[in-house]
Design an enzyme around this catalytic site. Structure first.
Site, short mmCIF file in Angstrom:
data_model
loop_
_atom_site.label_atom_id
_atom_site.label_comp_id
_atom_site.label_asym_id
_atom_site.label_seq_id
_atom_site.Cartn_x
_atom_site.Cartn_y
_atom_site.Cartn_z
N SER A 170 0.81 -1.32 -0.02
CA SER A 170 0.10 -0.07 0.20
C SER A 170 0.62 1.21 -0.11
CB SER A 170 -0.90 -0.02 1.20
OG SER A 170 -0.16 -0.20 2.48
N HIS A 181 -0.92 5.71 6.64
CA HIS A 181 -0.23 5.78 5.42
C HIS A 181 -0.02 7.17 4.97
CE1 HIS A 181 -2.36 1.69 5.10
NE2 HIS A 181 -1.23 1.52 4.36
#
Length: 268
Positions: free
Chosen positions: A43, A250
């Site tokens: 990711s 993230h």
């Protein structure tokens, strides 16, 4: 790192915590035009957290703001294949992402290893179970990084080299999560934050060593993210994102451009 399921539980259980190396212009233009670029990984490579997702990528959450897209847009390679996927492990990369690689591939980028080490579950533990459980979870992840992850990275790197024998391979690492003594007034303890950063450093060191042993280039993103971690005044990382739990922990779009893309440009 895959956090969607586990963080859905956390929301109900806890309060969210708070120099270019390119050559002369004509040569660079010729080299870039000939590039056949393939972007692999998890990711952090697909761009989860950066928004602007390609709907065709589904759960892989490939973002138009991810560093592979930014590099392709800036450098106009002859071809560009983007197979990185949210939640990918080393096994997923080998089994599901190598299709575009061939003898004509000239550039490969890759980030992987965080999901293998269980960083998603580790962060969940730190958020909802307190410092002691957090430190235990980090110890478990660190032991995995030391004892098991090197072999798994070797498997990926050998597979990439077998499929793309002529490519330059750039392995990108992971940032530290927290600025210590930063602006967060609640959330997990400072001791937990320091331990998480220590585990991230260990992951970076192990990954860099394995990449170097395979003749790959390692791009360390930690310097670029310094001063932009969670709890800093200018965060390039999400803490828990209640609007989209999968974005939690993230990089933001700024983290992809200022951190990952800048690190890639520095070596590619």
């Amino acid at each position: 790192m895959k956090l969607r399921r586990s963080l859905a539980t956390a929301v109900t259980a806890a309060v969210a915590i708070g120099v270019s190396t390119l050559g002369p212009a004509p040569a660079s233009a010729q080299e870039t035009a000939a590039e056949k670029y393939v972007a692999l990984g998890d990711s952090y490579s697909s761009g989860a957290g950066a928004g602007s997702y390609d709907s065709a990528s589904g759960d892989c959450k490939r973002s138009t703001q991810a560093y592979p897209e930014l590099w392709a847009e800036a450098n106009a390679p002859a071809s560009f294949d983007f197979t990185a996927c949210y939640g990918a492990t080393t096994t997923d990369v080998v089994n599901e992402q190598l299709g575009p690689l061939d003898t004509g591939t000239t550039l490969v980028t890759l980030s992987v290893g965080g999901n293998d080490a269980g960083f998603g579950d580790t962060m969940l533990t730190c958020v909802i179970q307190g410092t002691s459980a957090c430190l235990d979870a980090i110890d478990t992840a660190t032991a995995y990084i030391t004892d098991t992850l090197p072999g798994r990275l070797d498997t990926v790197y050998r597979a990439v080299r077998d499929e793309a024998p002529n490519a330059r391979v750039v392995v990108l690492g992971y940032p530290r999560m927290y600025e210590l003594d930063g602006s967060c007034s609640f959330g997990i303890s400072e001791e937990s934050r320091a331990a998480i950063n220590g585990a991230a450093d260990h992951l970076s060191e192990v990954t860099a060593k394995r990449a170097a042993d395979h003749g790959f280039t390692y791009a360390d993103v930690r310097p670029a993210f310094a001063g932009h971690e969670i709890c800093s005044a200018d965060e390039w990382l999400h803490s828990v994102n209640l609007a989209d739990l999968g974005d939690s922990y993230h990089p933001t779009a700024e983290g992809q451009s200022g951190g990952y893309y800048a690190a890639l440009e520095g070596v590619a």
